[in-house]
Scaffold this motif. Structure first.
Motif, PDB file in Angstrom:
ATOM      1  N   LEU A  34       0.767   4.322  -2.664  1.00  0.00           N
ATOM      2  CA  LEU A  34       0.606   5.732  -2.295  1.00  0.00           C
ATOM      3  C   LEU A  34       1.764   6.571  -2.817  1.00  0.00           C
ATOM      4  CD1 LEU A  34      -0.669   5.315   1.375  1.00  0.00           C
ATOM      5  CD2 LEU A  34      -2.026   5.832  -0.665  1.00  0.00           C
ATOM      6  N   LEU A  74       0.846  -1.202   0.000  1.00  0.00           N
ATOM      7  CA  LEU A  74       0.000   0.000   0.000  1.00  0.00           C
ATOM      8  C   LEU A  74       0.877   1.246   0.000  1.00  0.00           C
ATOM      9  CD1 LEU A  74      -2.704   1.446   0.156  1.00  0.00           C
ATOM     10  CD2 LEU A  74      -2.682   1.111   2.644  1.00  0.00           C
ATOM     11  N   LEU A  98      -7.577   4.514   4.850  1.00  0.00           N
ATOM     12  CA  LEU A  98      -6.598   3.537   4.396  1.00  0.00           C
ATOM     13  C   LEU A  98      -6.611   2.327   5.325  1.00  0.00           C
ATOM     14  CD1 LEU A  98      -3.553   5.916   3.692  1.00  0.00           C
ATOM     15  CD2 LEU A  98      -5.238   5.074   2.035  1.00  0.00           C
ATOM     16  N   GLU A 154      -6.377   5.873   9.160  1.00  0.00           N
ATOM     17  CA  GLU A 154      -5.910   4.513   8.895  1.00  0.00           C
ATOM     18  C   GLU A 154      -6.561   3.549   9.873  1.00  0.00           C
ATOM     19  OE1 GLU A 154      -2.048   1.587   8.319  1.00  0.00           O
ATOM     20  OE2 GLU A 154      -1.706   3.555   9.225  1.00  0.00           O
ATOM     21  N   CYS A 182       2.513   8.625   5.260  1.00  0.00           N
ATOM     22  CA  CYS A 182       1.627   9.713   4.845  1.00  0.00           C
ATOM     23  C   CYS A 182       2.013  11.036   5.510  1.00  0.00           C
ATOM     24  CB  CYS A 182       0.176   9.366   5.181  1.00  0.00           C
ATOM     25  SG  CYS A 182      -0.520   8.015   4.205  1.00  0.00           S
ATOM     26  N   VAL A 238      -6.352  11.962   6.772  1.00  0.00           N
ATOM     27  CA  VAL A 238      -6.292  10.521   6.551  1.00  0.00           C
ATOM     28  C   VAL A 238      -6.682   9.776   7.817  1.00  0.00           C
ATOM     29  CG1 VAL A 238      -4.793   8.579   5.947  1.00  0.00           C
ATOM     30  CG2 VAL A 238      -4.494  10.795   4.808  1.00  0.00           C
TER      31      VAL A 238
END
Length: 365
Positions: free
Chosen positions: A185, A181, A277, A199, A211, A197
């Motif tokens: 990204l 992942l 995410l 997660e 991120c 975001v």
């Protein structure tokens, strides 16, 4: 041209070996013998991997296993001992490790250790990684200098490398889907740049840290259902220079439990979530309904939210169960075309290429 190609090949082999070692890969690709006999290469390997000055060293058992094989290969590569030899530093380090009373393999598996993931997609040095030449040397006088791994894009975590921790949680190590992942990204940075975001199942915090530190997310909420995992997240943030930062907020979140109407009228203080995410959070068939219920609630709260889940297909039945539950909840699943690269082509991070990892984009139908 041939000599330039040879130097590049040397750099790439040394870099690959260093990155695999720092990631504690069980199997590493040792450089060719023609490079290992070079004194400057040996010194670089010592400084980068085995010196007492290494900031986040590998555990002693791992050091010993790799260094024993490295020394064996160096000695096997030397034909002229008048011209070449074994580094005193490497020999001294090996002797020291052999003198230690090391924990058993079972005990060592329960101990936390530093793991460093090299972010090659952010590395602008065309793959030379932590090994580079000071200058183009004169023929016969190749000289190498180490570039600290701290100067290269990386994420360092403190992990329990056994499959399941003593407490029963799987969140104390970074799984393949998180790494995949992360690669997705890194190739689609606009997905999180400037966004808020959330997660789910953050585990060690790899994706959240990526991120916040490298992809310029506006804010990241790193959630997990394990209080032990959430309690460990501040250590991960500290190791990556995010301690005291408002960029990442660890939070305990139980899938299937209502987000709204418990402690506060508006979840997360009413702040928007732009992206959800999740990586390797579909592995257990029994928790999939609760997971999808939480995703559905977030989508209902924030209709414009984008949801991206990396799902490792270890078992086809479990993965199809995830797809069915999404369908039943009115969530469509679109599979992004982003296959796992062959391991031989990976330059960091390194992860299993034998199991498919699906990048799933979830949308309300």
């Amino acid at each position: 041209m041939a000599r330039t190609t040879q130097i590049k090949r040397k750099h790439m082999q040394i870099a690959r070996f260093c990155r695999q070692y720092l990631q504690l890969e069980p199997v590493v690709d040792f450089p060719d013998g023609e490079y290992l006999c070079d004194a400057s290469v040996q010194e670089t390997l010592y400084e980068q991997l085995f010196s007492e000055d290494v900031k986040h060293p590998a555990p002693p058992r791992y050091q010993l296993r790799i260094l024993k094989e490295l020394v064996k290969r160096i000695e096997g590569s030397i034909e002229d001992w008048d011209q070449y030899g074994l580094s005193d530093n490497l020999y001294t380090r090996l002797s020291h490790l052999l003198s230690l009373r090391l924990p058993s393999e079972a005990d060592a598996a329960q101990q936390k250790c530093y793991v460093t993931y090299h972010l090659s997609l952010l590395d602008q040095t065309l793959g030379v990684g932590s090994y580079a030449h000071k200058q183009d040397p004169e023929p016969g006088r190749e000289e190498a200098s180490s570039v600290s791994s701290d100067e290269k894009p990386h994420i360092t975590l403190l992990e329990s490398r056994n499959l399941i921790a003593a407490s029963g949680t799987t969140g104390l190590r970074t799984w393949e889907a998180s790494l995949h992942l992360g690669q997705y990204l890194l190739t689609h940075p606009s997905l999180v740049r400037g966004k808020r975001v959330l997660e789910l199942g953050a585990g060690t915090g790899y994706v959240s840290i990526l991120c916040a530190k490298y992809l310029e997310a506006k804010h990241v909420i790193a959630t997990d259902g394990s209080d032990e995992v959430v309690a460990n997240l501040p250590d991960s943030l500290f190791l990556n220079g995010l301690q005291g930062s408002d960029a990442v907020q660890p939070m305990e979140l139980w899938w299937g439990h209502a987000l709204v109407g418990t402690e506060e009228a508006q979840w997360n203080g009413g702040r928007e979530v732009d992206v959800v995410l999740g990586a390797d959070i579909t592995y257990d068939k029994s928790v999939i309904p609760a997971l999808v219920a939480t995703v559905e609630e977030v989508v209902d709260l924030f209709p414009k939210v984008e949801v991206v889940i990396a799902a490792t297909e270890r078992n086809r039945e479990t993965y199809e169960s995830f797809l069915r539950v999404c369908e039943g909840r009115g969530l469509g699943v679109v599979h992004a075309e982003f296959p796992v690269p062959p391991r031989s082509e990976q330059t960091g991070p390194f992860y299993n290429d034998l199991m498919p990892i699906h990048i799933c984009l979830l949308r309300r139908r």
